[in-house]
Design an enzyme around this catalytic site. Structure first.
Site, PDB file in Angstrom:
ATOM      1  N   VAL A 180       0.816  -1.268  -0.212  1.00 42.35           N
ATOM      2  CA  VAL A 180       0.159   0.021   0.305  1.00 42.35           C
ATOM      3  C   VAL A 180       0.699   0.734  -0.197  1.00 42.35           C
ATOM      4  O   VAL A 180       0.805   1.837  -0.649  1.00 42.35           O
ATOM      5  CB  VAL A 180      -0.764   0.335   0.924  1.00 42.35           C
ATOM      6  CG1 VAL A 180      -1.422   1.196   1.940  1.00 42.35           C
ATOM      7  CG2 VAL A 180      -1.960  -1.438   1.117  1.00 42.35           C
ATOM      8  N   HIS A 437     -28.542   8.121 -10.137  1.00 37.66           N
ATOM      9  CA  HIS A 437     -28.688   8.284 -11.388  1.00 37.66           C
ATOM     10  C   HIS A 437     -27.545   9.913 -11.883  1.00 37.66           C
ATOM     11  O   HIS A 437     -28.724  10.960 -11.477  1.00 37.66           O
ATOM     12  CB  HIS A 437     -29.285   7.666 -11.726  1.00 37.66           C
ATOM     13  CG  HIS A 437     -28.656   7.369 -13.482  1.00 37.66           C
ATOM     14  ND1 HIS A 437     -27.752   6.644 -13.885  1.00 37.66           N
ATOM     15  CD2 HIS A 437     -28.817   8.117 -14.668  1.00 37.66           C
ATOM     16  CE1 HIS A 437     -27.297   7.429 -15.820  1.00 37.66           C
ATOM     17  NE2 HIS A 437     -28.576   9.032 -16.141  1.00 37.66           N
TER      18      HIS A 437
END
Ligand code: FAD
Length: 457
Positions: A180, A437
């Site tokens: 990471v 949306h």
């Protein structure tokens, strides 16, 4: 006599001290450096502040594509560093103020265990203070580790601690370790124009994460010119003047700096665990994770030093809450380690929660997986970031086991899946909810719908 003596003022230690106010407990907080720990001073916060500067630079560079025309931007390293410093100071000062408001008493010095309910604080001037407490919480954290031949000199061969304070932008860097931390540095440095060579002995970026997400990241790195050397070990480095040569296979690369990001080791060597009879395992302290108590009654451990739990700031916070709850009430508030969000703050971000497909399979589950790419997701197209994907892992005919999101805002989006995995939802239960949306999160809804066997787009 205090209710709690805390050794270490990082996320584990300061969260212990802060949370204790809920129960009216008195706290002595011992810190040898500055309050804030790795996270605030040398980790999460400074790293993400620089990454944010890189993201802004990237946005401005691609602005013309969106109809916003400006002069060619350049990255001003000292300004980004100064901003990072301001962000850190603001948070550290805010934390110091909050601890004061909560009545936490802080002690400057090195804390070590002196026996049951007793801690010695050794001060820089050679004096010592003895503290007595009903319970002790050890939260001494971790420090970067290296590999043979790569001892940190702070100049040519550095750790993340040093890299976060570079006063000039290196023109080339070799990063050893594509976990990471290594990938976050690679992403940021490449984004702002440094030549990056990334070495990893395993054959995938961020070993352990879903290969589909690793592919998304590899593609983004390749586009940005990161030279990835996967499945390759590095040989002994040669420092000459202002450069370092790193051999690998039959080849070698010469760079300004080598950043070693191969993991971290616990800081428990000098705190006298013997005084209370704790046997560490390679420096890590075993605990009962229901309570965070060690083998010594009344002595707790939280954060990066705990054996077998993820080294993350939010895990340290949660473990601190579990320890304080047990000290104050005798009740358990154990951490659900199966629903911890993991975030890699690269561009694009990668985040996951619960088990990967490989982990679920090795835990004995018969799994089914679904994936929904972001190529056709309206908001991703609007943002010009279509390289991402969502992968869902579920038990065949059963509950959600894990999920991975690769794409813009993955670190925020993962939390809806955290609840779904944490509440052991069935894919059909999670898929029944409607996503707004156009949002990137619609990709999660689509992947969940696909897990029910009925997809939409
Ligand atoms: P630490 O934060 O290490 O704090 C321990 C404290 O104890 C230190 O202040 C130390 O000086 C003090 N101390 C040690 N010994 C003694 C002693 N004997 N007496 C007195 N004081 C002592 N995690 C995330 O969740 N998200 C991220 O984005 C993230 N990014 C990271 C980026 C980098 C570059 C690095 C290095 C780490 C990152 N981490 C991240 C990990 C995170 O920083 C650690 O998990 C977290 O800081 C652990 O908290 P801790 O309290 O256990 O230990």
């Amino acid at each position: 006599m205090y209710d709690i003596a805390v050794i270490g003022g990082g996320p584990g230690g300061y969260a212990t001290a802060l949370y204790a106010h809920n129960f009216g407990l008195s706290v002595a907080l011992i810190e040898k450096d500055r309050i804030g720990g790795t996270c605030l001073l040398r980790g999460c916060i400074p790293a993400k502040a620089l990454i944010e500067s890189g993201a802004v630079f990237s946005t401005v560079k691609s602005a013309a594509e969106f109809g916003v025309v400006s002069s060619e931007p350049h990255f001003e390293w000292p300004t980004a560093m100064a901003r990072k410093g301001k962000v850190v100071e603001g948070l550290v000062n805010g934390l110091a103020g909050l601890l004061k408001t909560r009545g936490v008493e802080t002690f400057d010095g090195f804390g070590s265990l002196a026996g049951n309910g007793r801690v010695t604080v050794s001060h820089d001037d050679g004096s010592a203070t003895e503290i007595e407490a009903r319970a002790i919480v050890v939260a001494t954290g971790s420090t970067p580790s290296s590999i043979p031949g790569y001892d940190f000199d702070g100049v040519a061969i550095v750790s993340s601690d040093h890299a976060l304070d570079w006063d000039a932008q290196p023109s080339s860097v070799a990063i050893v370790g594509a976990g990471v931390i290594g990938c976050e540095f690679a992403s940021f440095l490449a984004e702002v124009g440094t030549e990056v060579h990334l070495f990893e002995v395993q054959d995938q970026l961020v070993p352990g994460m879903e290969p589909e997400a690793a592919k998304v990241l590899s593609r983004a790195f390749r586009r940005r010119g990161v030279k990835m050397h996967l499945g390759v070990g590095v040989g002994q480095p040669k420092v000459a003047g202002d450069s370092v040569t790193v051999p690998f296979g039959d080849d070698e690369v010469t760079v300004d700096k080598v950043l070693v990001a191969v993991g971290r080791r616990p800081m428990t060597d000098a705190i006298n665990l013997d005084a209370v009879g704790i046997a560490a395992e390679r420096g890590y302290i075993p605990v009962d994770t229901a309570t965070m108590m060690t083998s010594a009654p009344g002595v707790y451990a939280v954060g990066d030093i705990v054996a077998g739990t993820p080294q993350l700031a939010h895990v340290a916070f949660a473990e601190a809450i579990a320890a304080v709850t047990h000290i104050a009430t005798g009740e358990t508030a154990s951490v659900d380690y199966n629903a911890i969000p993991m975030v890699v703050y690269t561009h694009p971000e990668i985040a996951w929660v619960g088990r990967t497909e490989a982990a679920a399979t090795s835990d004995g589950y018969a799994v089914e997986t679904t994936e929904h790419g972001m190529r056709g997701v309206g908001r991703a197209i609007i943002q010009g970031e279509t390289g991402g994907t969502v992968k869902i892992v579920a038990e065949q005919g059963g509950q959600l086991l894990g999920a991975t999101v690769a794409g813009p805002g993955a670190g925020e989006m993962i939390h809806e899946l955290m609840y779904a995995v944490g509440f052991e939802a069935l894919p059909s239960e999670a898929a029944a909810f409607v996503h707004a949306h156009p949002t990137i999160s619609e990709a999660i809804g689509e992947a969940l719908m696909a897990s029910t066997g009925r997809s939409l787009h």
